[in-house]
Design a protein around this motif. Structure first.
Motif, PDB file in Angstrom:
ATOM      1  N   ASP A   1       0.849  -1.191   0.000  1.00 37.76           N
ATOM      2  CA  ASP A   1       0.000   0.000   0.000  1.00 37.76           C
ATOM      3  C   ASP A   1       0.887   1.245   0.000  1.00 37.76           C
ATOM      4  N   PRO A   2       0.735   2.160  -0.970  1.00 35.61           N
ATOM      5  CA  PRO A   2       1.606   3.353  -1.005  1.00 35.61           C
ATOM      6  C   PRO A   2       1.468   4.219   0.237  1.00 35.61           C
ATOM      7  N   ASP A   3       0.277   4.217   0.866  1.00 37.76           N
ATOM      8  CA  ASP A   3       0.117   5.009   2.095  1.00 37.76           C
ATOM      9  C   ASP A   3       1.035   4.496   3.197  1.00 37.76           C
ATOM     10  N   ASP A   4       1.282   3.183   3.217  1.00 37.34           N
ATOM     11  CA  ASP A   4       2.156   2.613   4.236  1.00 37.34           C
ATOM     12  C   ASP A   4       3.589   3.099   4.067  1.00 37.34           C
ATOM     13  N   LEU A   5       3.951   3.446   2.839  1.00 36.95           N
ATOM     14  CA  LEU A   5       5.293   3.951   2.556  1.00 36.95           C
ATOM     15  C   LEU A   5       5.348   5.483   2.584  1.00 36.95           C
ATOM     16  N   GLY A   6       4.205   6.125   2.812  1.00 35.79           N
ATOM     17  CA  GLY A   6       4.182   7.583   2.825  1.00 35.79           C
ATOM     18  C   GLY A   6       4.295   8.178   1.439  1.00 35.79           C
ATOM     19  N   LEU A   7       3.915   7.430   0.401  1.00 34.57           N
ATOM     20  CA  LEU A   7       4.014   7.901  -0.977  1.00 34.57           C
ATOM     21  C   LEU A   7       2.658   8.397  -1.455  1.00 34.57           C
ATOM     22  N   ASP A   8       2.655   9.511  -2.167  1.00 36.54           N
ATOM     23  CA  ASP A   8       1.399  10.076  -2.664  1.00 36.54           C
ATOM     24  C   ASP A   8       1.124   9.584  -4.084  1.00 36.54           C
ATOM     25  N   ARG A   9       0.833   8.307  -4.168  1.00 34.39           N
ATOM     26  CA  ARG A   9       0.461   7.732  -5.458  1.00 34.39           C
ATOM     27  C   ARG A   9      -0.697   6.769  -5.222  1.00 34.39           C
ATOM     28  N   GLY A  10      -1.527   6.569  -6.235  1.00 34.53           N
ATOM     29  CA  GLY A  10      -2.741   5.793  -6.057  1.00 34.53           C
ATOM     30  C   GLY A  10      -2.569   4.304  -6.146  1.00 34.53           C
ATOM     31  N   LYS A  11      -1.640   3.831  -6.963  1.00 31.97           N
ATOM     32  CA  LYS A  11      -1.511   2.403  -7.201  1.00 31.97           C
ATOM     33  C   LYS A  11      -0.584   1.753  -6.177  1.00 31.97           C
ATOM     34  N   PRO A  12      -0.825   0.467  -5.862  1.00 38.08           N
ATOM     35  CA  PRO A  12       0.096  -0.258  -4.986  1.00 38.08           C
ATOM     36  C   PRO A  12       1.503  -0.290  -5.567  1.00 38.08           C
ATOM     37  N   VAL A  13       2.489  -0.348  -4.698  1.00 39.63           N
ATOM     38  CA  VAL A  13       3.893  -0.319  -5.101  1.00 39.63           C
ATOM     39  C   VAL A  13       4.428  -1.749  -5.099  1.00 39.63           C
ATOM     40  N   ARG A  14       5.100  -2.129  -6.175  1.00 41.95           N
ATOM     41  CA  ARG A  14       5.713  -3.453  -6.229  1.00 41.95           C
ATOM     42  C   ARG A  14       7.089  -3.395  -5.582  1.00 41.95           C
ATOM     43  N   VAL A  15       7.355  -4.317  -4.664  1.00 38.75           N
ATOM     44  CA  VAL A  15       8.663  -4.399  -4.019  1.00 38.75           C
ATOM     45  C   VAL A  15       9.156  -5.835  -4.116  1.00 38.75           C
ATOM     46  N   GLU A  16      10.466  -5.993  -4.120  1.00 35.50           N
ATOM     47  CA  GLU A  16      11.086  -7.315  -4.126  1.00 35.50           C
ATOM     48  C   GLU A  16      12.231  -7.292  -3.126  1.00 35.50           C
ATOM     49  N   GLY A  17      12.224  -8.241  -2.197  1.00 31.61           N
ATOM     50  CA  GLY A  17      13.236  -8.243  -1.152  1.00 31.61           C
ATOM     51  C   GLY A  17      13.995  -9.539  -1.066  1.00 31.61           C
ATOM     52  N   SER A  18      15.298  -9.443  -0.941  1.00 33.99           N
ATOM     53  CA  SER A  18      16.174 -10.569  -0.593  1.00 33.99           C
ATOM     54  C   SER A  18      17.224  -9.975   0.335  1.00 33.99           C
TER      55      SER A  18
END
Length: 563
Positions: A176-193
């Motif tokens: 959720d972009p709100d969780d990252l403090g980003l002002d964008r409407g679409k969910p953000v794709r992340v990849e973690g290792s």
């Protein structure tokens, strides 16, 4: 006009690097040191300290320069047509981050990376119902690695990760972009290792705010859906591996400690995963650590292994353990070897360092959080009933084999139970084998006792709860074979009929419905979900979860000690 972004991989630096000078000392001989030209910049960030490196190599296009210029400052004009790179380090509230542009990621020394950072963030931020991809590796010792990619997203529970036997090394999903403090409407794709890959804002204040949010998310409690991931995360940091080995060295040198003490390091005998199916055939173990070979009849004696490590004065005990070897033999004299592995794979260790718990499995260190083990205990607590469904007699302290029998331990108890309670209640099937084409000439041991309701009862005794992990593995192999294979059920039915001399018959269409793990612990503390060794807790949880998928119930019963 939308705020510009650029996709990068973020690394968090470990506590192994104290300051920028220590980082610079590692550069000679590295990728950055090989550059034709390099420079250092100190861009200004509100609320964060920053230092950046940039360099150039042979000609090649560099499409990232425009994005890096916004965050670092002016770069040489010819960088856009050269093979070049940049590395931005930001210190935000005590957490140090490194962001690479172009080939910049190559300049981050492996020993300075927090290798669990990217995955730690992802499992706390990603929507558990919108996982895009998972890469995991099996802990069976076969080196198998599997990857699942679902571009549209799928719940983590539908991917089929085995929570207790697979290592998740990389995970991607939507946040959720709100969780990252980003002002964008679409969910953000992340990849973690080891690192975290996502699109970052090309505004300095917004980038600092994002990194601050990333730190906050990493500090959260892991959600239950992803709790299993952190249980078996391999430790890759050289400084942490060295620290764990030193702690284990100290514990191995402690001659008075026994298998458990108050130093925070617990030890247990283990069976290598690729030899677990053969454990029921073992009659002795040949231990070679250093120049001498010692024979251990019956189960592997942990104290013999520890004493051999302590006698190796020229090398640290852990190194001696890894150089040593243990051979599993099917005879009492140690002549007929049926399996062997390096000595470190026969030892399980658990070390608590501050709020984290580390454990040694198959010679490799893994990290687990206390919340995970609490969730495991909750899952297995129901297997320990206040009123057991079967009543097994107390194990007499003076119980021994008949003259000339040669039987020991569980074999004597199983025979005594049958003689005491009768074949109709408990049929002794210890050291018998049900045969299939898949399980080889010796077949597999279906159970130690067949209960009054045709329960598969597996019996084990030990000086602590530590030896029971391979008992769980044996129970899993048996139950799955009898549930899935018709030839295994036919062989087992004949075994029951022949062993009981017609007194017991399995009903038509029988399949296993219940597995009972009967364990005697030679100590004062009671046998509970909490007192099991961490590795045994994980093995038991995996057993119960797998068999539940077949509709097979699992129960743990403590065999009382005589008196």
């Amino acid at each position: 006009m939308p705020n510009p972004t650029h996709e990068v991989t973020i690394y968090r630096l470990s506590a192994a690097v104290p300051d920028i000078d220590a980082f610079l000392e590692t550069l000679p001989g590295t990728y950055l040191d090989e550059s034709a030209s390099d420079d250092i910049a100190f861009p200004e960030y509100a609320g964060a300290g920053a230092v950046a490196f940039h360099w150039r190599r042979a000609p090649a296009p560099a499409p990232w320069v425009k994005a890096a210029t916004r965050l670092i400052g002016p770069l040489p004009h010819d960088y856009e047509t050269l093979d070049c790179g940049a590395l931005l380090q930001l210190d935000v509230d005590g957490d140090r981050y490194a962001i690479g542009f172009g080939s910049g990621f190559r300049a981050v020394p492996e020993q300075f990376k927090d290798h669990g950072f990217g995955l730690r963030f992802t499992i706390r931020a990603v929507d558990a119902d919108r996982v895009r991809s998972v890469v995991r590796r099996s802990m069976t010792g076969l080196g198998r690695q599997d990857a699942t990619h679902v571009p549209s997203g799928i719940p983590i529970g539908h991917i089929g990760v085995s929570e207790y036997t697979e290592l998740v090394g990389r995970l991607a999903g939507m946040v959720d972009p709100d969780d990252l403090g980003l002002d964008r409407g679409k969910p953000v794709r992340v990849e973690g290792s080891a690192g975290l890959r996502l699109r970052i804002p090309l505004d300095r204040d917004r980038l600092v705010a994002l990194l601050r949010r990333i730190s906050e998310i990493c500090a959260r409690t892991v959600p239950d859906d992803f709790a299993f991931v952190e249980a078996i995360a391999p430790v890759r940091d050289d400084w942490r591996l060295g620290d764990l080995d030193r702690r284990l060295d100290d514990r191995l040198r402690d001659a008075a400690g026994g298998a458990g003490d108050d130093t925070g390091t617990r030890l247990a005998a283990a069976v290598p995963m690729d030899l677990a199916d053969l454990a029921h055939q073992a009659r002795s173990h040949l231990i070679k650590i250093g120049s001498a070979e010692l024979l251990c009849r019956g189960d592997l004696d942990l104290e013999v292994v520890l004493s051999r490590c302590r006698l190796q004065h020229r090398v640290p005990p852990v190194r001696a353990l890894r150089r040593g070897e243990v051979r599993m033999c099917e005879d009492d004299e140690g002549r007929r070897v049926i399996g062997q592995a390096s000595a470190d794979k026969w030892l399980a260790a658990a070390v608590r360092v501050k709020e984290r718990e580390y454990f040694l499995v198959e010679g490799t260190w893994y990290e687990g959080g206390s919340e995970y083990f609490a969730s495991v205990r909750r899952k297995i607590a129901g297997l320990f009933r206040s009123a057991p469904s079967l009543s097994l007699p107390a194990w007499p302290d003076d119980l021994g084999p008949l003259p000339g029998s040669g039987k020991r331990g569980e074999a004597v108890y199983n025979e005594w139970v049958q003689d005491t309670l009768g074949k109709s209640s408990f049929l002794n099937l210890d050291r018998t084998g049900a045969r299939t084409e898949f399980h080889g000439a010796n077949g597999f041991e279906p159970c130690d006792l067949l209960g009054p309701g045709n329960e598969l009862v597996h019996v084990k005794a030990g000086r602590g709860t530590e030896p029971f992990s391979h008992l769980f593995s044996q129970a899993l192999v048996s139950a799955e074979a009898l549930y899935l294979r018709r030839d295994a059920r036919a062989s087992f039915a004949k075994l029951v009929r022949d062993t009981s001399r017609g007194a017991r018959e399995l009903p038509e269409g029988w399949r296993p419905a219940k597995v009972v793990l009967a364990m005697k612990v030679n100590r004062k503390a009671p046998l509970t979900a909490a007192t099991l060794f961490p590795n045994a807790q994980i093995a038991l949880a995996h057993l119960a979860q797998t068999l539940a998928g077949h509709g097979i119930e699992v129960e743990v019963i403590a065999i009382p000690r005589d008196g």
